[in-house]
Enzyme design. Structure first.
Site, PDB file in Angstrom:
ATOM      1  N   ARG A  98     -63.935  61.040   7.406  1.00  0.00           N
ATOM      2  CA  ARG A  98     -64.372  61.622   8.679  1.00  0.00           C
ATOM      3  C   ARG A  98     -63.312  62.633   9.112  1.00  0.00           C
ATOM      4  O   ARG A  98     -62.277  62.777   8.460  1.00  0.00           O
ATOM      5  CB  ARG A  98     -64.665  60.549   9.754  1.00  0.00           C
ATOM      6  CG  ARG A  98     -63.983  59.242   9.635  1.00  0.00           C
ATOM      7  CD  ARG A  98     -62.539  59.231   9.992  1.00  0.00           C
ATOM      8  NE  ARG A  98     -62.282  59.942  11.202  1.00  0.00           N
ATOM      9  CZ  ARG A  98     -61.177  60.575  11.466  1.00  0.00           C
ATOM     10  NH1 ARG A  98     -60.176  60.579  10.602  1.00  0.00           N
ATOM     11  NH2 ARG A  98     -61.009  61.238  12.605  1.00  0.00           N
ATOM     12  N   GLY A  99     -63.593  63.320  10.216  1.00  0.00           N
ATOM     13  CA  GLY A  99     -62.726  64.427  10.608  1.00  0.00           C
ATOM     14  C   GLY A  99     -63.295  65.704  10.002  1.00  0.00           C
ATOM     15  O   GLY A  99     -63.635  65.736   8.808  1.00  0.00           O
TER      16      GLY A  99
ATOM     17  N   ASP B 238     -64.184  69.784  16.339  1.00  0.00           N
ATOM     18  CA  ASP B 238     -65.201  69.752  15.276  1.00  0.00           C
ATOM     19  C   ASP B 238     -65.977  71.055  15.192  1.00  0.00           C
ATOM     20  O   ASP B 238     -66.611  71.337  14.172  1.00  0.00           O
ATOM     21  CB  ASP B 238     -66.171  68.590  15.508  1.00  0.00           C
ATOM     22  CG  ASP B 238     -65.446  67.290  15.279  1.00  0.00           C
ATOM     23  OD1 ASP B 238     -64.767  66.830  16.216  1.00  0.00           O
ATOM     24  OD2 ASP B 238     -65.499  66.756  14.159  1.00  0.00           O
TER      25      ASP B 238
ATOM     26  N   ASN C  23     -65.406  68.446  20.634  1.00  0.00           N
ATOM     27  CA  ASN C  23     -64.554  67.451  19.951  1.00  0.00           C
ATOM     28  C   ASN C  23     -65.028  66.052  20.352  1.00  0.00           C
ATOM     29  O   ASN C  23     -65.965  65.879  21.135  1.00  0.00           O
ATOM     30  CB  ASN C  23     -63.081  67.679  20.325  1.00  0.00           C
ATOM     31  CG  ASN C  23     -62.135  66.867  19.467  1.00  0.00           C
ATOM     32  OD1 ASN C  23     -62.274  66.817  18.253  1.00  0.00           O
ATOM     33  ND2 ASN C  23     -61.174  66.188  20.075  1.00  0.00           N
TER      34      ASN C  23
HETATM   35  O1  MRU Z   1     -66.199  61.245  14.364  1.00  0.00           O
HETATM   36  P1  MRU Z   1     -64.967  61.721  13.679  1.00  0.00           P
HETATM   37  O2  MRU Z   1     -63.943  60.654  13.477  1.00  0.00           O
HETATM   38  O3  MRU Z   1     -65.260  62.488  12.424  1.00  0.00           O
HETATM   39  O4  MRU Z   1     -64.352  62.755  14.720  1.00  0.00           O
HETATM   40  C1  MRU Z   1     -63.197  63.459  14.418  1.00  0.00           C
HETATM   41  C2  MRU Z   1     -62.716  64.297  15.528  1.00  0.00           C
HETATM   42  O5  MRU Z   1     -63.332  64.393  16.569  1.00  0.00           O
HETATM   43  C3  MRU Z   1     -61.493  65.095  15.282  1.00  0.00           C
HETATM   44  O6  MRU Z   1     -60.762  65.254  16.456  1.00  0.00           O
HETATM   45  C4  MRU Z   1     -61.917  66.457  14.769  1.00  0.00           C
HETATM   46  O7  MRU Z   1     -62.721  66.332  13.644  1.00  0.00           O
HETATM   47  C5  MRU Z   1     -60.782  67.304  14.438  1.00  0.00           C
HETATM   48  S1  MRU Z   1     -60.062  66.785  12.924  1.00  0.00           S
HETATM   49  C6  MRU Z   1     -58.779  67.637  12.441  1.00  0.00           C
END
Ligand code: MRU
Length: 356
Positions: A51-52, A240, A250
Site C-alpha cells: 500500500r502507499g 495519494d 491523502n
Molecule cells: O491506504 P494506504 O495505506 O495506501 O494510504 C497511504 C497514504 O495515504 C499515504 O499517505 C500516501 O499514499 C502517501 S505514500 C508516500
C-alpha cells in the site's frame, strides 16, 4: 531502509517472481511474499499487502511483467492493465505506472514485451528511490532552518504511513526526517495512529523504531491539543493524488490535521514525487474516494496471548459503519509542497515552475 538491521526495499524482482513485504502482518510478523501472476499483484494491492501510492504504482508495473510471463498476448495485457488501474481508485500512481508501462510496450514486437517491461518496471522502481531521496534532501533544509532557530528537538507530526514502506525506499514524508536524523538533528515524531487500518501505529512507528528515531503514537484526535500546547513544530504528510492547483488528497483525517495546523499557525507540508501529481483533473470533488469494507472499522487485528494474530469485533454487532479511505485538503491549508525537484507553493504556478 532497515528491518532488524538488514536493508530492504519494499518490492523486488527475482527469478521471474515479484517479492513483497506483506504489510498486513506488520508489525507483528515479518513475511516476504511471492507474487507469481498478475492476479497475485492485483490481490496484493486490493488487500493492502502492499500500500502507499508509490508502492502500489511499482507493484502495478511489476504486475504487468507478471502478466506477460503468464500470457504474452496483447489483449490479456490490456485487460490486466485495466484491472490493475481499478484495483484501488484514489492513488493516481497506479494509472501513472500502468500508462507508462503500456506506452513503452505499444508498437513493440510481442517477442520484446518481456524485456521492455522488465526494464521499464526497474526504471520506475529506481526512479522512485532517487525521487524520494531528493524529497528528503529538499525537506531537510526546512528542518535545518527550524533547528537553527529552535536549537532543541524538532517535533514533527505525521499522518498515516508515508514512510519507506509506502514507497520503495526512504519514503516521502519520512525522507526529510531520516535525512535530518542522519545529520544529527534531534527529531521526535508524533505518529497519528490513523484509524481504521492504523498505518501510523503499525507501519510508521515500526519503521521509525527500526531506524532508531524517537516517536510517540497518538490517537487521531490528539494532534489538536498538542498543537495548541506548542508541542508540534511542523507537520509533514504524504499524498495519494495532488491536483495541479495544489489540492492534496491523502489518507482520511489529513484534512482535519491541516485545519488544526492552520488555526495554530503551524507549517503543514506535503511531500510527494511527481508521479503523484494529477495534471488532468481540475476539481478535487472529481477524485474517486475509495470506500472500503466497513469491517476494517468494526474489526481489528491484534496479537492474542498465544502471540498469534487474531481478528476481533470491537463495535456493536448491529451498528453500521462508513469507511471512506481518503479526504482532500484544499491547497490554501498547505504551507508548501516538497518534491524531488524542490519546494514549491501548493498552486498551479508553484507546480508549473518546477515541472513544466
Ligand atoms: O491506504 P494506504 O495505506 O495506501 O494510504 C497511504 C497514504 O495515504 C499515504 O499517505 C500516501 O499514499 C502517501 S505514500 C508516500
Amino acid at each position: 531502509m532497515k528491518i532488524n538491521n538488514t536493508a530492504y526495499n519494499t518490492i523486488w524482482f527475482e527469478n521471474n517472481i515479484v517479492k513483497i513485504i506483506d504489510q498486513t502482518k506488520l508489525p507483528h510478523q515479518f513475511i516476504i511474499k511471492d507474487l507469481k501472476n498478475v492476479s497475485d499483484a492485483i490481490n496484493a494491492i486490493k488487500t493492502m499487502e502492499v500500500r502507499g501510492a508509490p508502492l502500489i504504482g511499482a507493484t502495478a508495473a511489476y504486475g504487468l511483467v507478471l502478466a506477460i510471463l503468464e500470457n504474452n498476448d496483447e489483449n490479456f495485457l490490456k485487460k490486466s492493465s485495466i484491472e490493475l488501474i481499478n484495483s484501488r481508485p484514489t492513488a493516481i500512481n497506479l494509472k501513472w505506472a500502468v500508462d507508462r508501462m503500456m506506452n513503452k510496450l505499444i508498437n513493440k514486437k510481442k517477442d520484446d514485451y518481456l524485456k521492455e517491461a522488465i526494464s521499464e518496471a526497474k526504471n520506475i522502481l529506481e526512479e522512485d528511490i532517487k525521487f524520494c531521496k531528493n524529497i528528503g534532501l529538499n525537506g531537510l533544509k526546512i528542518i535545518e532552518d527550524l533547528y537553527k532557530k529552535k536549537k532543541e528537538t524538532i517535533n514533527i507530526l505525521t499522518h498515516c504511513n508515508a514512510g519507506w514502506l509506502a514507497t520503495i525506499d526512504w519514503g516521502t514524508a519520512t525522507s526529510p526526517i531520516y535525512h535530518a536524523h542522519n545529520k544529527g538533528i534531534p527529531i521526535h515524531v508524533w505518529v497519528d495512529e490513523t484509524r481504521p487500518r492504523n498505518q501510523g501505529a503499525n507501519l510508521t512507528s515500526f519503521e521509525l523504531n527500526e531506524e532508531g528515531i524517537d516517536n510517540t503514537i497518538i490517537s487521531d484526535n490528539t494532534g489538536g491539543i498538542l498543537m495548541q500546547r506548542g508541542q508540534v513544530d511542523m507537520c509533514i504528510v504524504g499524498t495519494d493524488r495532488t491536483l495541479s492547483n495544489g489540492d492534496v488528497c491523502n489518507k482520511i483525517g489529513t484534512y482535519l490535521k491541516a485545519l488544526a495546523a492552520h488555526d495554530n499557525k503551524i507549517p503543514f507540508y506535503v511531500a510527494l514525487p511527481s508521479s503523484t501529481i494529477d495534471w488532468d483533473l481540475k476539481n478535487s470533488s472529481e477524485i474517486p474516494i475509495e470506500e472500503r469494507n466497513p469491517k476494517e472499522l468494526t474489526n481489528i487485528d491484534g496479537l492474542n496471548l498465544k502471540n498469534e494474530i487474531e481478528n476481533f469485533l470491537i463495535y456493536p454487532k448491529k451498528s453500521k459503519a462508513l469507511n471512506l479511505a481518503f479526504d482532500v485538503t484544499p491547497a490554501k491549508y498547505v504551507t508548501k509542497l516538497i518534491t524531488e525537484k524542490g519546494v514549491c507553493d501548493a498552486s498551479f504556478e508553484g507546480l508549473n515552475k518546477l515541472f513544466k
